[in-house]
Motif scaffolding. Structure first.
Motif, PDB file in Angstrom:
ATOM      1  N   ALA A 182       0.830  -1.204   0.000  1.00 52.28           N
ATOM      2  CA  ALA A 182       0.000   0.000   0.000  1.00 52.28           C
ATOM      3  C   ALA A 182       0.864   1.252   0.000  1.00 52.28           C
ATOM      4  O   ALA A 182       0.555   2.252  -0.671  1.00 52.28           O
ATOM      5  CB  ALA A 182      -0.928  -0.011   1.210  1.00 52.28           C
ATOM      6  N   GLN A 183       1.967   1.196   0.743  1.00 49.74           N
ATOM      7  CA  GLN A 183       2.863   2.346   0.810  1.00 49.74           C
ATOM      8  C   GLN A 183       3.609   2.561  -0.508  1.00 49.74           C
ATOM      9  O   GLN A 183       3.970   3.686  -0.857  1.00 49.74           O
ATOM     10  CB  GLN A 183       3.856   2.139   1.954  1.00 49.74           C
ATOM     11  N   PHE A 184       3.807   1.484  -1.266  1.00 49.01           N
ATOM     12  CA  PHE A 184       4.536   1.584  -2.531  1.00 49.01           C
ATOM     13  C   PHE A 184       3.661   2.082  -3.680  1.00 49.01           C
ATOM     14  O   PHE A 184       4.184   2.412  -4.749  1.00 49.01           O
ATOM     15  CB  PHE A 184       5.132   0.220  -2.910  1.00 49.01           C
ATOM     16  N   ASP A 185       2.351   2.113  -3.501  1.00 50.42           N
ATOM     17  CA  ASP A 185       1.470   2.589  -4.572  1.00 50.42           C
ATOM     18  C   ASP A 185       1.871   4.001  -5.011  1.00 50.42           C
ATOM     19  O   ASP A 185       2.122   4.877  -4.174  1.00 50.42           O
ATOM     20  CB  ASP A 185       0.017   2.599  -4.108  1.00 50.42           C
ATOM     21  N   GLY A 186       1.936   4.204  -6.314  1.00 52.19           N
ATOM     22  CA  GLY A 186       2.288   5.515  -6.834  1.00 52.19           C
ATOM     23  C   GLY A 186       3.758   5.849  -6.764  1.00 52.19           C
ATOM     24  O   GLY A 186       4.148   6.995  -7.003  1.00 52.19           O
ATOM     25  N   THR A 187       4.607   4.866  -6.433  1.00 50.02           N
ATOM     26  CA  THR A 187       6.056   5.073  -6.360  1.00 50.02           C
ATOM     27  C   THR A 187       6.733   4.142  -7.366  1.00 50.02           C
ATOM     28  O   THR A 187       6.094   3.264  -7.948  1.00 50.02           O
ATOM     29  CB  THR A 187       6.600   4.762  -4.945  1.00 50.02           C
ATOM     30  N   PRO A 188       8.051   4.286  -7.582  1.00 57.22           N
ATOM     31  CA  PRO A 188       8.745   3.370  -8.498  1.00 57.22           C
ATOM     32  C   PRO A 188       8.693   1.909  -8.066  1.00 57.22           C
ATOM     33  O   PRO A 188       9.003   1.027  -8.864  1.00 57.22           O
ATOM     34  CB  PRO A 188      10.187   3.902  -8.488  1.00 57.22           C
ATOM     35  N   LEU A 189       8.311   1.643  -6.808  1.00 58.69           N
ATOM     36  CA  LEU A 189       8.255   0.263  -6.322  1.00 58.69           C
ATOM     37  C   LEU A 189       6.898  -0.384  -6.540  1.00 58.69           C
ATOM     38  O   LEU A 189       6.733  -1.588  -6.282  1.00 58.69           O
ATOM     39  CB  LEU A 189       8.604   0.215  -4.827  1.00 58.69           C
ATOM     40  N   ALA A 190       5.913   0.371  -6.995  1.00 59.14           N
ATOM     41  CA  ALA A 190       4.570  -0.176  -7.189  1.00 59.14           C
ATOM     42  C   ALA A 190       4.602  -1.339  -8.186  1.00 59.14           C
ATOM     43  O   ALA A 190       5.159  -1.228  -9.273  1.00 59.14           O
ATOM     44  CB  ALA A 190       3.624   0.914  -7.693  1.00 59.14           C
ATOM     45  N   GLY A 191       4.023  -2.470  -7.772  1.00 59.61           N
ATOM     46  CA  GLY A 191       3.933  -3.624  -8.655  1.00 59.61           C
ATOM     47  C   GLY A 191       5.177  -4.466  -8.760  1.00 59.61           C
ATOM     48  O   GLY A 191       5.156  -5.525  -9.400  1.00 59.61           O
ATOM     49  N   LEU A 192       6.284  -4.043  -8.137  1.00 61.18           N
ATOM     50  CA  LEU A 192       7.503  -4.847  -8.186  1.00 61.18           C
ATOM     51  C   LEU A 192       7.426  -5.999  -7.192  1.00 61.18           C
ATOM     52  O   LEU A 192       6.705  -5.930  -6.196  1.00 61.18           O
ATOM     53  CB  LEU A 192       8.726  -3.977  -7.884  1.00 61.18           C
ATOM     54  N   PRO A 193       8.191  -7.067  -7.419  1.00 62.93           N
ATOM     55  CA  PRO A 193       8.182  -8.188  -6.486  1.00 62.93           C
ATOM     56  C   PRO A 193       8.603  -7.759  -5.077  1.00 62.93           C
ATOM     57  O   PRO A 193       9.546  -6.973  -4.912  1.00 62.93           O
ATOM     58  CB  PRO A 193       9.202  -9.159  -7.086  1.00 62.93           C
ATOM     59  N   LEU A 194       7.887  -8.266  -4.081  1.00 62.46           N
ATOM     60  CA  LEU A 194       8.200  -8.001  -2.680  1.00 62.46           C
ATOM     61  C   LEU A 194       8.216  -9.339  -1.961  1.00 62.46           C
ATOM     62  O   LEU A 194       7.227 -10.080  -1.993  1.00 62.46           O
ATOM     63  CB  LEU A 194       7.155  -7.077  -2.061  1.00 62.46           C
ATOM     64  N   PHE A 195       9.332  -9.662  -1.309  1.00 59.53           N
ATOM     65  CA  PHE A 195       9.489 -10.938  -0.636  1.00 59.53           C
ATOM     66  C   PHE A 195       9.677 -10.696   0.862  1.00 59.53           C
ATOM     67  O   PHE A 195      10.510  -9.880   1.272  1.00 59.53           O
ATOM     68  CB  PHE A 195      10.690 -11.702  -1.201  1.00 59.53           C
ATOM     69  N   ILE A 196       8.902 -11.418   1.667  1.00 55.20           N
ATOM     70  CA  ILE A 196       8.952 -11.304   3.127  1.00 55.20           C
ATOM     71  C   ILE A 196       9.397 -12.651   3.670  1.00 55.20           C
ATOM     72  O   ILE A 196       8.809 -13.689   3.337  1.00 55.20           O
ATOM     73  CB  ILE A 196       7.565 -10.944   3.715  1.00 55.20           C
ATOM     74  N   GLN A 197      10.419 -12.663   4.526  1.00 58.88           N
ATOM     75  CA  GLN A 197      10.955 -13.939   4.990  1.00 58.88           C
ATOM     76  C   GLN A 197      11.615 -13.754   6.359  1.00 58.88           C
ATOM     77  O   GLN A 197      11.964 -12.644   6.767  1.00 58.88           O
ATOM     78  CB  GLN A 197      11.961 -14.471   3.967  1.00 58.88           C
ATOM     79  N   ASN A 198      11.785 -14.856   7.073  1.00 55.52           N
ATOM     80  CA  ASN A 198      12.505 -14.859   8.344  1.00 55.52           C
ATOM     81  C   ASN A 198      13.955 -14.430   8.156  1.00 55.52           C
ATOM     82  O   ASN A 198      14.572 -14.718   7.126  1.00 55.52           O
ATOM     83  CB  ASN A 198      12.428 -16.262   8.951  1.00 55.52           C
ATOM     84  N   GLU A 199      14.509 -13.756   9.160  1.00 55.43           N
ATOM     85  CA  GLU A 199      15.851 -13.166   9.031  1.00 55.43           C
ATOM     86  C   GLU A 199      16.943 -14.197   8.779  1.00 55.43           C
ATOM     87  O   GLU A 199      17.872 -13.941   8.008  1.00 55.43           O
ATOM     88  CB  GLU A 199      16.177 -12.326  10.273  1.00 55.43           C
ATOM     89  N   ALA A 200      16.873 -15.360   9.425  1.00 50.62           N
ATOM     90  CA  ALA A 200      17.914 -16.368   9.208  1.00 50.62           C
ATOM     91  C   ALA A 200      17.856 -16.902   7.783  1.00 50.62           C
ATOM     92  O   ALA A 200      18.889 -17.197   7.174  1.00 50.62           O
ATOM     93  CB  ALA A 200      17.766 -17.508  10.215  1.00 50.62           C
TER      94      ALA A 200
END
Length: 423
Positions: A182-200
């Motif tokens: 939602a925060q990326f909407d309207g920015t260069p990051l809109a629609g780009l892949p976003l991956f969320i994962q555990n730190e290790a």
């Protein structure tokens, strides 16, 4: 589940097969690539041209082979035109980096939290910096962003982007992925892949993708912070388990009837090795904090008796955990990371001695034990690595996306409401 008939996916798999081959063998020519990956020379030439136009690959100087005819033109990854973004949402501070395709850091930011208990505010602050970097000039000017990866210190459903429990932050069931998108909407990051994962897990991928080592697979990244967790690489892939929760080795039992763990059992690795347990043992159960951890590091380095005994015991128990991981996964390498590494040899050397004793008994060589290549930025660079990892393995990325959200969310909800304290 196998998906048939998707020509675009097949083309992307072939394109990325070329890129992965050049990651492991930079300098191959088009002809050598065709022979190695099993595609026709005309197909390889077409795909290489596309990849060069998009900024993935570049040509280097012509190489003389001694053969008659046209000289082979070496190919390699292009580090000058694309960028990856990564973030480590730590316990009291976030670290955000931008790298090129080779994992070289182009920009980095350190962001202390105003209120670490406020998940929404912390995530929003990290999102602001990611957007800022996507618009930045300097080393990032003119580069195309490929996506962003986030490392979180807790239980993560990588198919949905939900952080189910971060015990040392107190965050529960936070939809990190939706908030950032939602925060990326309207920015260069809109629609780009976003991956969320555990730190290790992301730190393990940093070692796999960017460390430039061959012969280090299987690889385990053992993160020792306030708790203990692991990222496990087998056959070039991150082992996440059925629901994405694999690697939570902090609750393997190392000592039957040992000290109580926050999960309700006794003798877990968390209760014997983690900084939370060490601070509790040395200073009483006053709760761990960065200041308390710093005090432990300083007193251990100075040889204060109580701190030194606690760290020595933790090191021996770490050796038992290393042996168990060795037996379970037979890794080529175990990387020791996390905040506890500030204890240095006082923690690691007792662990090595215990592991070496087990190895001597079996007459087998123990796996290599080393520290991360990327220091304090290991997790943030891992965020960049997970983007490259999945973009170069499009079918694996689709498998993750197809994991059943209903089953995953139901199990995670059960875990998050239990007494289990994940690393």
């Amino acid at each position: 589940m196998i998906v048939a008939g998707d020509q675009q996916l097949l083309k992307q798999i072939n394109r990325m097969a070329l890129v992965r081959q050049l990651c492991s063998e930079p300098g191959l020519s088009r002809a050598a690539l065709a022979e190695t990956v099993g595609l026709t020379k005309s197909t390889v030439s077409l795909l290489v041209r596309e990849l060069m136009d998009e900024g993935w690959l570049t040509e280097t100087e012509l190489r003389a082979t001694g053969a008659l005819g046209r000289r082979a033109t070496p190919l390699q990854l292009d580090g000058s035109r694309l960028a990856l973004l990564g973030a480590d949402l730590g316990i009291d501070t976030a670290r955000i980096v931008a790298t090129n395709l080779l994992g070289e850091v182009l920009e980095e930011r350190v962001l202390p939290y105003q209120d670490g208990a406020d998940a929404t505010a912390c995530i929003a602050a990290v999102g602001e910096v990611l957007v800022e970097l996507s618009r930045a000039g300097g080393a990032l000017a003119g580069r195309t962003m490929l996506g962003a990866g986030i490392g979180l210190h807790g239980v993560v459903d990588d198919a949905t982007g939900v952080l189910h429990y971060a015990p040392h932050l107190g965050w529960r069931n936070v939809d990190v992925g939706s908030q950032l998108r939602a925060q990326f909407d309207g920015t260069p990051l809109a629609g780009l892949p976003l991956f969320i994962q555990n730190e290790a897990n992301v730190a393990a991928l940093a070692e796999l993708e960017f460390a430039g080592q061959s012969g280090a697979d299987p690889l385990i990244y053992l993160s020792i912070g306030y708790g203990v967790g692991a990222g496990i690489i087998v056959n070039g892939r991150l082992m996440t388990g059925q629901f994405g929760f694999a690697g939570e080795v902090g609750h393997t039992i190392l000592q039957q009837g040992g000290p109580p763990c926050s999960c309700g059992r006794r003798g877990c690795a968390d209760a014997l090795i983690g900084l939370q347990a060490l601070v509790d043992e040395v200073y009483g159960k006053a709760g761990v904090s960065p200041a308390q951890a710093d005090r432990l590091f300083e007193q251990s380095a100075a040889g204060e008796a109580t701190a030194a005994r606690a760290v020595e015991a933790a090191g021996r128990n770490l050796g038992v955990l290393l042996n168990n991981l060795w037996v379970a996964f037979d890794p080529m390498c175990i990387v020791l990371g996390g905040a506890a590494l500030r204890l240095g040899g006082r923690l690691i050397e007792p662990a090595r001695r215990v592991l070496d004793d087990y190895a001597s008994a079996t007459l087998l060589p123990a796996p290599a034990i080393r520290t991360p290549h990327f220091g304090l930025n290991a997790i943030a660079i891992g965020g960049c690595a997970i983007v490259r990892h999945y973009l170069m393995r499009p079918f694996v990325a689709q498998e993750t996306a197809r994991r059943s959200p209903a089953k995953s969310s139901a199990l995670a909800a059960e875990l998050a409401t239990s007494s289990w304290a994940w690393s």
